[in-house]
Scaffold this motif. Structure first.
Motif, PDB file in Angstrom:
ATOM      1  N   THR A  48       0.818  -1.200   0.000  1.00  0.00           N
ATOM      2  CA  THR A  48       0.000   0.000   0.000  1.00  0.00           C
ATOM      3  C   THR A  48       0.859   1.261   0.000  1.00  0.00           C
ATOM      4  N   PHE A  49       1.986   1.209   0.668  1.00  0.00           N
ATOM      5  CA  PHE A  49       2.894   2.365   0.667  1.00  0.00           C
ATOM      6  C   PHE A  49       3.509   2.553  -0.724  1.00  0.00           C
ATOM      7  N   GLN A  50       3.814   1.436  -1.388  1.00  0.00           N
ATOM      8  CA  GLN A  50       4.429   1.519  -2.708  1.00  0.00           C
ATOM      9  C   GLN A  50       3.431   2.058  -3.745  1.00  0.00           C
ATOM     10  N   GLN A  51       2.178   1.781  -3.613  1.00  0.00           N
ATOM     11  CA  GLN A  51       1.175   2.200  -4.583  1.00  0.00           C
ATOM     12  C   GLN A  51       0.852   3.689  -4.457  1.00  0.00           C
ATOM     13  N   THR A  52       0.935   4.223  -3.254  1.00  0.00           N
ATOM     14  CA  THR A  52       0.570   5.624  -3.063  1.00  0.00           C
ATOM     15  C   THR A  52       1.659   6.574  -3.529  1.00  0.00           C
ATOM     16  N   SER A  53       2.834   6.096  -3.752  1.00  0.00           N
ATOM     17  CA  SER A  53       3.906   7.007  -4.148  1.00  0.00           C
ATOM     18  C   SER A  53       3.939   7.239  -5.623  1.00  0.00           C
TER      19      SER A  53
END
Length: 107
Positions: free
Chosen positions: A102-107
């Motif tokens: 989820t952190f990788q997708q928001t960036s």
């Protein structure tokens, strides 16, 4: 058990000594009796020694077997606990991977 046998041997020796002091016999008879009694005492000591060593040997063998069994039981329990810990850690790792995605997708 050893104390009882020691007391029996001591009693035999004391009884033999008293018997020699109060018995009016010839010297040759007394020496013959001493040899005979000495032989009996020696045989008792040898038998008692063998019995004690056999008992100790059996106890040692039994102790080794118990130790092996306990160690084997410990290994089994430790293996199960380890498996549970690994499963728990794998679940936590899977959750962390999901959070990381989820952190990788928001960036």
């Amino acid at each position: 058990m050893i104390q009882v046998k020691g007391a029996l041997v001591l009693g035999t020796l004391i009884g033999t000594g008293i018997g020699l002091l109060v018995a009016p016999k010839k010297g040759s008879e007394t020496r013959s009796n001493l040899k005979r009694e000495g032989s009996v005492v020696k045989d008792k000591l040898v038998n008692d020694y063998k019995e004690v060593t056999d008992t100790l040997s059996k106890a040692t063998t039994s102790g080794k077997e118990k130790a092996r069994k306990r160690f084997s039981d410990f290994k089994v329990k430790a293996s199960h606990k380890t498996e549970k810990a690994i499963t728990y850690l794998e679940k936590k790792l899977a959750l962390l991977k999901e959070k990381n995605k989820t952190f990788q997708q928001t960036s």
